[in-house]
Design a protein around this motif. Structure first.
Motif, PDB file in Angstrom:
ATOM      1  N   HIS A 100     -10.622  -3.202   8.394  1.00 51.75           N
ATOM      2  CA  HIS A 100     -11.908  -3.889   8.474  1.00 51.75           C
ATOM      3  C   HIS A 100     -12.204  -4.898   7.382  1.00 51.75           C
ATOM      4  O   HIS A 100     -13.205  -5.586   7.458  1.00 51.75           O
ATOM      5  CB  HIS A 100     -13.039  -2.854   8.503  1.00 51.75           C
ATOM      6  CG  HIS A 100     -12.876  -1.825   9.568  1.00 51.75           C
ATOM      7  ND1 HIS A 100     -12.854  -2.146  10.907  1.00 51.75           N
ATOM      8  CD2 HIS A 100     -12.709  -0.485   9.511  1.00 51.75           C
ATOM      9  CE1 HIS A 100     -12.700  -1.043  11.617  1.00 51.75           C
ATOM     10  NE2 HIS A 100     -12.599  -0.016  10.798  1.00 51.75           N
ATOM     11  N   SER A 101     -11.406  -4.970   6.349  1.00 53.21           N
ATOM     12  CA  SER A 101     -11.799  -5.863   5.269  1.00 53.21           C
ATOM     13  C   SER A 101     -11.347  -7.291   5.535  1.00 53.21           C
ATOM     14  O   SER A 101     -11.739  -8.207   4.831  1.00 53.21           O
ATOM     15  CB  SER A 101     -11.202  -5.391   3.954  1.00 53.21           C
ATOM     16  OG  SER A 101      -9.839  -5.737   3.912  1.00 53.21           O
TER      17      SER A 101
ATOM     18  N   TYR B 189      -6.180   8.599  -1.045  1.00 58.45           N
ATOM     19  CA  TYR B 189      -6.796   7.297  -0.830  1.00 58.45           C
ATOM     20  C   TYR B 189      -6.697   6.857   0.625  1.00 58.45           C
ATOM     21  O   TYR B 189      -7.084   5.749   0.973  1.00 58.45           O
ATOM     22  CB  TYR B 189      -6.151   6.245  -1.723  1.00 58.45           C
ATOM     23  CG  TYR B 189      -6.332   6.537  -3.183  1.00 58.45           C
ATOM     24  CD1 TYR B 189      -7.613   6.538  -3.741  1.00 58.45           C
ATOM     25  CD2 TYR B 189      -5.255   6.842  -3.992  1.00 58.45           C
ATOM     26  CE1 TYR B 189      -7.800   6.827  -5.071  1.00 58.45           C
ATOM     27  CE2 TYR B 189      -5.429   7.126  -5.334  1.00 58.45           C
ATOM     28  CZ  TYR B 189      -6.708   7.119  -5.866  1.00 58.45           C
ATOM     29  OH  TYR B 189      -6.885   7.409  -7.183  1.00 58.45           O
TER      30      TYR B 189
ATOM     31  N   ARG C 253      -9.462   1.991   6.103  1.00 58.01           N
ATOM     32  CA  ARG C 253     -10.628   1.127   6.288  1.00 58.01           C
ATOM     33  C   ARG C 253     -10.356  -0.278   5.798  1.00 58.01           C
ATOM     34  O   ARG C 253     -10.717  -1.262   6.433  1.00 58.01           O
ATOM     35  CB  ARG C 253     -11.842   1.702   5.540  1.00 58.01           C
ATOM     36  CG  ARG C 253     -12.688   2.566   6.414  1.00 58.01           C
ATOM     37  CD  ARG C 253     -14.177   2.491   6.099  1.00 58.01           C
ATOM     38  NE  ARG C 253     -14.515   1.954   4.802  1.00 58.01           N
ATOM     39  CZ  ARG C 253     -15.457   2.459   4.018  1.00 58.01           C
ATOM     40  NH1 ARG C 253     -16.098   3.551   4.403  1.00 58.01           N
ATOM     41  NH2 ARG C 253     -15.740   1.902   2.883  1.00 58.01           N
ATOM     42  N   GLN C 254      -9.711  -0.355   4.642  1.00 55.39           N
ATOM     43  CA  GLN C 254      -9.411  -1.691   4.121  1.00 55.39           C
ATOM     44  C   GLN C 254      -8.448  -2.432   5.032  1.00 55.39           C
ATOM     45  O   GLN C 254      -8.633  -3.604   5.325  1.00 55.39           O
ATOM     46  CB  GLN C 254      -8.816  -1.586   2.720  1.00 55.39           C
ATOM     47  CG  GLN C 254      -9.866  -1.243   1.675  1.00 55.39           C
ATOM     48  CD  GLN C 254      -9.359  -1.517   0.280  1.00 55.39           C
ATOM     49  OE1 GLN C 254      -8.210  -1.891   0.094  1.00 55.39           O
ATOM     50  NE2 GLN C 254     -10.214  -1.337  -0.708  1.00 55.39           N
TER      51      GLN C 254
ATOM     52  N   TRP D  26       0.844  -1.189   0.000  1.00 55.45           N
ATOM     53  CA  TRP D  26       0.000   0.000   0.000  1.00 55.45           C
ATOM     54  C   TRP D  26       0.878   1.237   0.000  1.00 55.45           C
ATOM     55  O   TRP D  26       1.607   1.474   0.958  1.00 55.45           O
ATOM     56  CB  TRP D  26      -0.868   0.056   1.252  1.00 55.45           C
ATOM     57  CG  TRP D  26      -1.595  -1.195   1.539  1.00 55.45           C
ATOM     58  CD1 TRP D  26      -1.059  -2.342   2.052  1.00 55.45           C
ATOM     59  CD2 TRP D  26      -2.986  -1.467   1.325  1.00 55.45           C
ATOM     60  NE1 TRP D  26      -2.038  -3.291   2.166  1.00 55.45           N
ATOM     61  CE2 TRP D  26      -3.216  -2.789   1.742  1.00 55.45           C
ATOM     62  CE3 TRP D  26      -4.037  -0.700   0.836  1.00 55.45           C
ATOM     63  CZ2 TRP D  26      -4.466  -3.372   1.677  1.00 55.45           C
ATOM     64  CZ3 TRP D  26      -5.281  -1.285   0.777  1.00 55.45           C
ATOM     65  CH2 TRP D  26      -5.495  -2.601   1.184  1.00 55.45           C
ATOM     66  N   LEU D  27       0.796   2.011  -1.067  1.00 55.32           N
ATOM     67  CA  LEU D  27       1.476   3.292  -1.023  1.00 55.32           C
ATOM     68  C   LEU D  27       0.493   4.307  -0.474  1.00 55.32           C
ATOM     69  O   LEU D  27      -0.611   4.460  -0.991  1.00 55.32           O
ATOM     70  CB  LEU D  27       1.942   3.708  -2.418  1.00 55.32           C
ATOM     71  CG  LEU D  27       3.000   2.789  -3.007  1.00 55.32           C
ATOM     72  CD1 LEU D  27       3.672   3.465  -4.190  1.00 55.32           C
ATOM     73  CD2 LEU D  27       4.043   2.417  -1.983  1.00 55.32           C
TER      74      LEU D  27
ATOM     75  N   ARG E 203      -9.740   5.358   2.623  1.00 51.83           N
ATOM     76  CA  ARG E 203     -10.132   4.031   2.173  1.00 51.83           C
ATOM     77  C   ARG E 203      -9.080   2.996   2.546  1.00 51.83           C
ATOM     78  O   ARG E 203      -9.389   1.872   2.926  1.00 51.83           O
ATOM     79  CB  ARG E 203     -10.342   4.030   0.663  1.00 51.83           C
ATOM     80  CG  ARG E 203     -11.254   2.895   0.248  1.00 51.83           C
ATOM     81  CD  ARG E 203     -11.386   2.809  -1.247  1.00 51.83           C
ATOM     82  NE  ARG E 203     -10.103   2.544  -1.857  1.00 51.83           N
ATOM     83  CZ  ARG E 203      -9.811   2.900  -3.097  1.00 51.83           C
ATOM     84  NH1 ARG E 203     -10.686   3.576  -3.811  1.00 51.83           N
ATOM     85  NH2 ARG E 203      -8.628   2.616  -3.600  1.00 51.83           N
TER      86      ARG E 203
ATOM     87  N   GLU F  35      -1.030   7.168  -0.489  1.00 48.47           N
ATOM     88  CA  GLU F  35      -1.305   8.416  -1.187  1.00 48.47           C
ATOM     89  C   GLU F  35      -2.422   9.127  -0.440  1.00 48.47           C
ATOM     90  O   GLU F  35      -3.448   8.512  -0.144  1.00 48.47           O
ATOM     91  CB  GLU F  35      -1.742   8.135  -2.625  1.00 48.47           C
ATOM     92  CG  GLU F  35      -0.669   7.426  -3.432  1.00 48.47           C
ATOM     93  CD  GLU F  35      -1.148   7.111  -4.841  1.00 48.47           C
ATOM     94  OE1 GLU F  35      -0.872   7.912  -5.743  1.00 48.47           O
ATOM     95  OE2 GLU F  35      -1.785   6.071  -5.033  1.00 48.47           O
TER      96      GLU F  35
ATOM     97  N   MET G 155      -8.520  -8.419   4.959  1.00 42.28           N
ATOM     98  CA  MET G 155      -7.598  -8.833   3.912  1.00 42.28           C
ATOM     99  C   MET G 155      -6.249  -9.290   4.455  1.00 42.28           C
ATOM    100  O   MET G 155      -5.565 -10.084   3.830  1.00 42.28           O
ATOM    101  CB  MET G 155      -7.324  -7.648   2.996  1.00 42.28           C
ATOM    102  CG  MET G 155      -8.128  -7.652   1.737  1.00 42.28           C
ATOM    103  SD  MET G 155      -7.619  -6.233   0.794  1.00 42.28           S
ATOM    104  CE  MET G 155      -8.365  -6.670  -0.771  1.00 42.28           C
TER     105      MET G 155
ATOM    106  N   GLN H 293     -16.948  -2.373   6.310  1.00 39.00           N
ATOM    107  CA  GLN H 293     -16.201  -2.724   5.098  1.00 39.00           C
ATOM    108  C   GLN H 293     -16.480  -4.194   4.841  1.00 39.00           C
ATOM    109  O   GLN H 293     -16.229  -5.023   5.710  1.00 39.00           O
ATOM    110  CB  GLN H 293     -14.708  -2.490   5.347  1.00 39.00           C
ATOM    111  CG  GLN H 293     -13.796  -2.910   4.227  1.00 39.00           C
ATOM    112  CD  GLN H 293     -13.735  -1.864   3.123  1.00 39.00           C
ATOM    113  OE1 GLN H 293     -14.143  -0.720   3.329  1.00 39.00           O
ATOM    114  NE2 GLN H 293     -13.247  -2.253   1.970  1.00 39.00           N
ATOM    115  N   PRO H 294     -17.024  -4.545   3.682  1.00 41.64           N
ATOM    116  CA  PRO H 294     -17.370  -5.950   3.464  1.00 41.64           C
ATOM    117  C   PRO H 294     -16.156  -6.853   3.547  1.00 41.64           C
ATOM    118  O   PRO H 294     -15.059  -6.466   3.151  1.00 41.64           O
ATOM    119  CB  PRO H 294     -17.970  -5.961   2.058  1.00 41.64           C
ATOM    120  CG  PRO H 294     -17.569  -4.682   1.435  1.00 41.64           C
ATOM    121  CD  PRO H 294     -17.347  -3.707   2.532  1.00 41.64           C
ATOM    122  N   ASN H 295     -16.359  -8.028   4.063  1.00 42.39           N
ATOM    123  CA  ASN H 295     -15.257  -8.979   4.226  1.00 42.39           C
ATOM    124  C   ASN H 295     -14.730  -9.466   2.877  1.00 42.39           C
ATOM    125  O   ASN H 295     -15.472 -10.016   2.056  1.00 42.39           O
ATOM    126  CB  ASN H 295     -15.745 -10.163   5.050  1.00 42.39           C
ATOM    127  CG  ASN H 295     -14.671 -11.187   5.257  1.00 42.39           C
ATOM    128  OD1 ASN H 295     -14.336 -11.922   4.345  1.00 42.39           O
ATOM    129  ND2 ASN H 295     -14.095 -11.210   6.440  1.00 42.39           N
ATOM    130  N   ALA H 296     -13.439  -9.259   2.690  1.00 40.97           N
ATOM    131  CA  ALA H 296     -12.845  -9.536   1.381  1.00 40.97           C
ATOM    132  C   ALA H 296     -12.862 -11.022   1.054  1.00 40.97           C
ATOM    133  O   ALA H 296     -13.115 -11.415  -0.090  1.00 40.97           O
ATOM    134  CB  ALA H 296     -11.417  -9.016   1.340  1.00 40.97           C
TER     135      ALA H 296
END
Lengths: 335, 335
Positions: A117-118, A107, A113-114, A101-102, A110, A104, A120, B47-50
């Motif tokens: 909470h995602s 962004y 959040r990713q 993840w750069l 987002r 920036e 990932m 945030q939807p689960n990826a």
DNA sequence: AAATTTCTTGGGAGCGCTCCCAATAGCCGA
DNA sequence: TCGGCTATTGGGAGCGCTCCCAAGAAATTT
């Protein structure tokens, strides 16, 4: 053809559960069965589906790597390339993957959040340059395991790996003083980066130990770039330094250029020491004396720390300082 | 508290399906309902689960980036840092993420399996340096969408983005000849990399157009590193070139060092042109005339191509050549 | 006014895996 | 010979989402 646990199970005459055990090296499987299943797996080139796996287990075996974008200029410094290499390599060795993840600005919301909470990623490595990063508090609040590459000054509870910047700088400056230099100048990193502050502290301490005061005229702030080093050196020149400690090799390179243009000889008129030992340091004119920091090991250590942290949540915060090494070449006038 | 689609649905008085539609910008939702749901989503920072998402949909919105590890030396070249930056930035803009794979030989088999069969990524960007990469055939066989950064010479059906290396090199060499240089030498890239071969082809074509033959004594192979350029220049020196085209700025930098040591003046005795326009090129001694290639745009273009390819599988193969730009500075003796 | 179409919504059936519990077989000692 | 162990295996119940189909409401047509 769709190939999954069930298919492997069918072909090797066992159940889905047993195949799962084999895939995950669960010891509770009969040795013969295990071999049979493994053979089928190899034959079909089976790889368990990552999404299903993490959905069921809650782990992804992916680490996030956050690097501040800043101006692209920062990327001219080989530091990040080497760091990334160390991290990717250690991830490989531990059967993890790296997601990049750069940071920036546009962004950032987002991204955070990713990250949080995602689901990932299992944890985050932050190449922490800036002091006022909003990411660190967010990570703490959300209990996401993370490791900083670069010391964090204010929050004591964070995990980090860093080079021993202060002692490294101290060694370099002490060496210049021992050689009899009287007016040692420094080009520092930006004041909002911890690494810059720590190297500056080492510089100051070395002076103090010799009973010397800090002359503000002999201190110029740079930005870790070649151009910044060049400009800083031009500001220092009127004050007749006879030695220079530059807080990064890129800045030292810029300083050398300014010195050359001004007709000052290195090391005769001005002794120069850098910091980092980037690959080109040995090939500058003259070859640069510098403080080598173990960038690659910074990366591997961060990965190992982070994986431990993920496996044992809530363990005591860990802080690691890696030793630097003083590398003597021509530019300091003693070898 | 566990927060998922169902929870958002409960709190906003609609069904899971409707929330899913809102999250995915499905137009079939009443405007009022949409607002209500969005408010709840924002409130809870949902945030939807990826993992669940990709398990159900078969898409991950993650792109793999494969970079040949090679010797760490390659990483000293800012090329990769800038490329990564372009790719990451474009991924951000298209709401995708980047997963990084350094191709270390010892992990290659596992890497390829993960790339192809784990379902972790939707497509792959390969920074293709080597001609004999086993990855490309594997990607083709498994129908995994992929884009090469750097032309692929043998397989015509692959998608790639590249700089127009041949014409870029041609322009540089033609310029040197137009200035009246008689003995133009070149330091090429390694012969097993396409970029090296293409730049060499441009060099040869420029000579031919002037009716000049290729003198093998004036051609030395380098490896895109500073050290390689230095050594290659030393091999060229006895043959008295009056101009040099180096296939990369790093090699040009090494060549400058060798020329300086040999007491040859640049550009008076030897005019020098590089390739890349890396950030430091303008700050060499003397500032380097070079062929600028749009590295960052190489990255963004690759991402855009790849995403198109994922969305429309089976579309005709696409090949993009980006124009280079000849940047005149001091080292070629004409400005 | 009835019939048709359009808009909006809900719920079931998976995606492929892990985790847990239950079941079976084989083993021991008494 | 039998109860209690352990070693090994199988299958159900999710994980949280998307995709599809169906249903009701509203709007439009004839």
């Amino acid at each position: 053809m769709k190939i999954n646990l069930e298919e492997i199970a069918r072909r090797s005459g066992v159940s889905r559960s047993t195949v799962s055990r084999v895939v995950n090296d669960d010891p509770n499987v009969n040795a013969g069965t295990r071999e049979r299943v493994k053979t089928v797996i190899r034959q079909l080139n089976f790889q368990p589906n990552a999404a299903a796996r993490s959905l069921a287990s809650g782990r992804t075996r992916v680490l996030g790597l956050v690097i501040p974008q800043g101006v692209g200029a920062l990327f001219a410094d080989p530091y990040f390339a080497i760091l990334i290499q160390g991290i990717a390599s250690a991830c490989n060795a531990h059967d993890h993957s790296v997601m990049l993840w750069l940071a920036e600005p546009e962004y950032e919301r987002r991204m955070i959040r990713q990250l949080l909470h995602s689901g990932m990623i299992d944890g985050v490595i932050v190449s922490s340059m800036l002091l006022d990063d909003s990411l660190v508090p967010a990570l703490i609040d959300n209990q996401k395991p993370f490791v900083l590459v670069g010391r964090h000054p204010s929050k004591p509870e964070v995990n980090y790996v860093d080079s021993d910047n202060e002692n490294g700088a101290w060694a370099a400056v002490a060496h210049l003083l021992r050689l009899g230099r009287q007016r040692v100048a420094t080009i520092t990193g930006p004041s909002n980066m911890v690494a810059g502050a720590d190297r500056r502290a080492g510089f100051v301490r070395a002076l103090r130990e010799r009973g010397l005061a800090l002359d503000p005229d002999l201190l110029a702030e740079g930005d870790f770039t070649e151009a910044g080093g060049y400009l800083a050196m031009q500001r220092l020149l009127p004050h007749k330094p006879d030695a220079l400690f530059a807080a990064s090799d890129m800045m030292a390179q810029g300083a050398l250029r300014a010195l050359r243009e001004a007709g000052r000889r290195v090391p005769e008129d001005v002794a120069v020491v850098g910091f980092d030992d980037i690959p080109t340091a040995a090939r500058l004119e003259p070859p640069l004396t510098t403080v080598r920091q173990p960038i690659q090991r910074l990366g591997t250590t961060a990965v190992e720390l982070l994986i431990e942290l993920i496996d044992q949540p809530g363990s005591a915060p860990r802080r690691v300082l890696l030793a630097t090494e003083f590398v003597i070449r021509k530019s300091c006038g003693a070898n």
